[in-house]
Write a protein that holds these residues in place. Structure first.
Motif, PDB file in Angstrom:
ATOM      1  N   THR A  72       1.257  -1.389   0.056  1.00  0.00           N
ATOM      2  CA  THR A  72       0.245  -0.135   0.332  1.00  0.00           C
ATOM      3  C   THR A  72       0.631   1.102  -0.311  1.00  0.00           C
ATOM      4  O   THR A  72       1.911   1.003   0.989  1.00  0.00           O
ATOM      5  N   SER A  77      -3.077  13.125  -2.366  1.00  0.00           N
ATOM      6  CA  SER A  77      -3.379  13.046  -3.541  1.00  0.00           C
ATOM      7  C   SER A  77      -2.696  14.074  -3.869  1.00  0.00           C
ATOM      8  O   SER A  77      -3.759  15.174  -3.780  1.00  0.00           O
ATOM      9  N   ALA A  86      -2.969   3.715  -2.307  1.00  0.00           N
ATOM     10  CA  ALA A  86      -3.469   3.188  -4.207  1.00  0.00           C
ATOM     11  C   ALA A  86      -2.209   1.450  -3.339  1.00  0.00           C
ATOM     12  O   ALA A  86      -1.755   1.700  -2.877  1.00  0.00           O
ATOM     13  N   THR A  88      -1.260  -1.956  -4.414  1.00  0.00           N
ATOM     14  CA  THR A  88      -0.604  -3.055  -5.803  1.00  0.00           C
ATOM     15  C   THR A  88      -0.310  -4.753  -5.221  1.00  0.00           C
ATOM     16  O   THR A  88       0.386  -4.710  -4.389  1.00  0.00           O
ATOM     17  N   THR A 167       1.574   7.367 -12.576  1.00  0.00           N
ATOM     18  CA  THR A 167       1.439   6.717 -11.991  1.00  0.00           C
ATOM     19  C   THR A 167       2.847   6.035 -11.247  1.00  0.00           C
ATOM     20  O   THR A 167       4.257   6.381 -11.458  1.00  0.00           O
ATOM     21  N   VAL A 178      -2.821   1.972  -8.322  1.00  0.00           N
ATOM     22  CA  VAL A 178      -1.852   2.862  -8.431  1.00  0.00           C
ATOM     23  C   VAL A 178      -2.371   4.214  -9.288  1.00  0.00           C
ATOM     24  O   VAL A 178      -1.761   4.314 -10.288  1.00  0.00           O
ATOM     25  N   ARG A 179      -3.052   4.800  -8.603  1.00  0.00           N
ATOM     26  CA  ARG A 179      -3.797   5.959  -9.175  1.00  0.00           C
ATOM     27  C   ARG A 179      -3.932   7.252  -7.968  1.00  0.00           C
ATOM     28  O   ARG A 179      -2.865   7.285  -7.099  1.00  0.00           O
ATOM     29  N   HIS A 180      -4.169   8.327  -8.796  1.00  0.00           N
ATOM     30  CA  HIS A 180      -4.034  10.174  -7.441  1.00  0.00           C
ATOM     31  C   HIS A 180      -2.612   9.961  -7.745  1.00  0.00           C
ATOM     32  O   HIS A 180      -2.412  11.152  -6.582  1.00  0.00           O
ATOM     33  N   ASP A 340      -1.325   6.672 -15.322  1.00  0.00           N
ATOM     34  CA  ASP A 340      -2.130   6.354 -15.001  1.00  0.00           C
ATOM     35  C   ASP A 340      -2.888   5.981 -15.942  1.00  0.00           C
ATOM     36  O   ASP A 340      -4.160   6.826 -16.697  1.00  0.00           O
TER      37      ASP A 340
END
Length: 591
Positions: A72, A77, A86, A88, A167, A178-180, A340
Motif C-alpha cells: 500500500t 493526492s 493505492a 499493488t 503512476t 495505483v492512481r491519485h 495512470d
C-alpha cells in the motif's frame, strides 16, 4: 517488524520498532498508512517534500495467507487533495516483509535523482541520474538487469515532472490500482525508484504454526472450490477481470463515449473471452496466489501486462475504441511513460467530447488510437495540450470551459461502470474518502450486473434504499480492513470474515473475531475523514457529477434513469457515525 524512517534530504534512515502494534489492535497496510499520516504529518501541499509517502505491508502480507500480497502507498493526492491509498500486487509486499519491514515512511527531497535500495543490510541511497527521462517499465528492466533478482517500483517521465496523473510501475508492468498521482509524489522527492532485494523467505513465523498451516490448507481448498477463482475452471482466473465486460455489456452498464451512454452492442469484441483467444500471451500471478488473474499480452508489437477491465473500460469503451490489440498497446504505453492508464483513458474521453463540441484547438476523434497514443506521450512530456491533459479529467474539462463533461468525484474519474445503471456504484464513489476511484472487482457485490457471474450482490432481495445504503457502508468497512490486512479483495469471493480473523489470530497469537476486523475498518474510515477535514474537504464533496444525477440515460435497459444519489446519501449518513481513533493513534510512534 520495523518501520524505516527515510529522509531523502540528508539520505538518512532510522529503524522504529512496531512489534507491539498487533497487540494494540493496529492493522498494517492502509490502516498503518493513514494512521501514520494522521499521527505525524502536518498539513502541507501534496508535492511538498515534507509531505510523507508511506509504503506499507498488510498484516497478512508475505505470510503465505492466500492472496496476501498487497503493498500500500499512502499519501496526500496531488490530483484530488484528499488522503489517498493505492494498492499493488505482485511480489514487492512479500519481499519487503521478508526483510522484517512493515513500512517505509519517506520524506524530504534528494538533491539529485536517486533510487532507494532496500536490502538485508539496510537502506541505501543510489544516484539515478543515468535513468532520468527513462520510461518506468524501461527503468524496471534496467535495474533488474544491473542488480539481478530484485523487485522494482519506479516512475517514468510523468512522475519526474510531477504530473498529477503520474503512476508507479511495479516490476515492469503493474500499476492497476495505483492512481491519485502516486508517481508525482515520488517525483517531488526526486525518487526514481524503490528497489527491494529480499532474502525470499517468510520471516513472520506464526505464533501458532500448526493452526496457521492447517488453516491455510483449508482456505486454499475454498479458493479451489470457487466458480470464479479456481485456477483451471474459474471464470475470473481463466479470463481475467475483463469478464466484467460480458456481464456489464449484457445489462447495458458499460461506460461508453465519456459516460454519455451505456449500451454497446459490440461489447464482446473487448470481453474477457475475446482477450483470452487473441492478445493473451500468458497468465501471471502474485505472491501466495493460486488464481493467476493477471494477463500478459501483446499489442502492436509491444508486450507487457494488461489490460485489466479497468483499462479496457477507460482506454477502450469510454473512448469508443473496440480493438483489444490497440487497447493493450495503449496500456503498455501508459505504463512506460508512467501515467495512470485509467485516468489517462478517461481524460482522453473527456477531451474527445470537448473536441466534438468544438471547444479544443487540437482534435481527438472517438476511437483514434494513434492520436490517443500521441496524447499519452504528451502527458508525460507536458508538451502542447499534454500539459493540460496531465492535470487529469477534471482540470481538463474546467480549463476548456465545460466542467460538467468530467465524470469526476473529488477531482478523479469514476471508473468501470455508470452510476445511472448501477446506483450502489454511484453511492460508493460519492462517499469514498479518496474520490471516485473505486475498483469494480474490489466491490463486486455492489454491481447488480455481476449476478450473471454467480456473485450474490446487494440487490439479491430487491432492497429498499435504507437497506442498500447500509450494505454499501458494510462493504466499505470490509474493504478497509481487507486493505489493511494486505489481502487481495478478490479473496473475499471465496473466504468469509472468520477466515481472515482466524488467520490473524494464529499468526499473532491474539484471539480475535471478525467483529475485531469490522471495528478496525471503521477506525480506518474515521481516520480518513479526519484527515480530509484537516485538508479542508468535508461531506459537501460527497456528490456525483451532473451527468449522473441530472442527465437521464438516452437508451437501453436503463433508459431515462439517473442515479438517486440524494436519497441514497441521506440513508447512508444515517447508517454510520465516527468512532474514536485515539487509541489507534496513541499506539503509533511519533516520527
Amino acid at each position: 517488524m520495523k518501520l524505516v524512517r527515510v529522509d531523502l534530504e540528508d539520505h538518512s534512515s532510522e529503524l522504529v520498532d512496531l512489534d507491539h502494534i498487533a497487540q494494540d489492535g493496529v492493522l498494517g497496510g492502509r490502516c498503518l498508512g493513514v494512521g501514520l499520516m494522521a499521527r505525524n504529518a502536518a498539513v502541507t501541499d501534496p508535492l511538498d517534500p515534507k509531505s510523507p509517502l508511506v509504503v506499507s505491508v498488510g498484516s497478512l502480507s508475505g505470510t503465505g495467507f492466500p492472496m496476501g500480497n498487497r503493498l500500500t502507498f499512502t499519501f496526500r493526492s496531488p490530483l484530488t487533495g484528499t488522503i489517498a491509498w493505492a494498492l499493488t500486487g505482485g511480489y514487492a509486499a512479500a519481499d519487503l516483509a521478508s526483510l522484517g519491514y512493515l513500512a517505509l515512511y519517506i520524506t524530504g527531497r534528494s538533491e539529485e535523482l536517486c533510487y532507494l535500495m532496500v536490502t538485508p543490510e539496510g537502506i541505501g541511497f543510489v544516484g539515478a541520474e543515468q535513468f532520468r527521462g527513462l520510461g518506468a517499465a524501461e527503468t524496471c528492466r534496467a535495474l533488474k538487469g544491473a542488480l539481478g533478482d530484485v523487485r522494482v517500483l519506479s516512475i517514468g517521465p510523468a512522475g519526474e515532472r510531477q504530473a498529477p496523473v503520474a503512476t508507479v510501475i511495479n516490476d515492469s508492468g503493474r500499476s492497476s490500482g495505483v492512481r491519485h498521482g502516486a508517481g508525482a509524489v515520488l517525483g517531488s522527492k526526486n525518487l526514481k525508484a524503490i528497489v527491494i532485494k529480499s532474502k525470499r523467505r517468510f520471516t513472520r513465523s506464526p505464533a501458532q504454526p500448526l493452526k496457521f498451516a492447517k488453516l491455510l490448507r483449508a482456505l486454499r481448498a475454498k479458493v479451489e472450490g470457487s466458480s470464479l477463482l479456481d485456477l483451471q475452471r474459474g471464470r475470473l482466473a481463466v479470463h481475467g477481470t475483463a469478464i466484467a465486460v460480458e456481464a456489464l455489456g449484457r445489462h447495458d452498464a458499460v461506460p461508453v463515449k465519456n459516460y454519455t451512454r451505456t449500451t454497446l452492442p459490440q461489447y464482446e469484441l473487448v470481453g474477457g473471452t475475446r482477450l483470452s483467444s487473441t492478445v493473451l500471451v500468458r497468465r501471471l500471478t502474485c505472491s501466495s496466489c493460486q488464481v493467476s488473474c493477471r494477463r500478459e499480452t501483446i499489442g502492436q508489437g509491444l508486450r507487457g501486462e494488461g489490460p485489466d477491465y479497468a483499462q479496457i473500460s477507460a482506454l477502450g469503451t469510454n473512448c469508443v475504441l473496440l480493438d483489444l490489440e490497440k487497447i493493450a498497446f495503449l496500456t503498455q504505453l501508459c505504463y512506460d511513460v508512467g501515467v495512470d492508464p485509467i485516468e489517462a483513458g478517461n481524460t482522453l474521453a473527456v477531451y474527445a467530447e470537448l473536441s466534438e463540441k468544438g471547444l479544443t484547438e487540437e482534435r481527438l476523434n472517438w476511437g483514434d488510437w494513434k492520436r490517443m497514443a500521441e496524447l499519452i506521450v504528451s502527458m508525460s512530456s507536458e508538451a502542447g495540450v499534454g500539459r493540460v491533459l496531465a492535470m487529469g479529467a477534471h482540470r481538463t474539462a474546467e480549463l476548456y470551459g465545460d466542467v460538467d463533461a468530467a465524470p469526476t468525484v473529488k477531482g478523479i474519474t469514476v471508473q468501470n461502470t455508470d452510476p445511472r445503471a448501477e446506483p450502489a456504484w454511484g453511492l460508493i464513489n460519492a462517499v469514498e474518502s479518496y474520490g471516485g476511484a473505486a475498483h469494480i472487482w474490489v466491490y463486486p457485490t455492489l454491481i447488480r450486473s455481476f449476478g450473471d457471474l454467480g456473485i450474490e450482490t446487494v440487490y439479491s432481495d430487491l432492497p429498499d434504499y435504507d437497506v442498500l445504503a447500509a450494505r454499501v457502508h458494510a462493504k466499505r468497512v470490509e474493504v478497509a480492513w481487507l486493505d489493511s490486512l494486505g489481502v487481495c479483495a478478490f479473496s473475499r469471493i471465496a473466504l468469509d470474515g472468520r477466515d481472515y480473523a482466524e488467520g490473524y489470530s494464529a499468526l499473532y497469537g491474539v484471539e480475535v473475531e471478525d467483529q475485531f476486523l469490522m471495528e478496525a475498518g471503521q477506525r480506518v474510515l474515521a481516520l480518513e475523514r479526519q484527515l480530509n477535514r484537516s485538508y479542508g474537504i468535508g461531506e459537501e464533496a460527497d456528490w456525483l457529477p451532473k451527468r449522473f444525477v441530472e442527465e437521464p440515460l438516452p437508451d437501453g435497459k436503463h433508459k431515462g434513469s439517473v442515479c438517486p444519489i440524494g436519497e441514497l446519501l441521506s440513508r447512508y449518513r444515517a447508517t454510520f457515525k465516527d468512532v474514536s481513533v485515539s487509541g489507534l493513534l496513541a499506539a503509533l510512534p511519533r516520527i
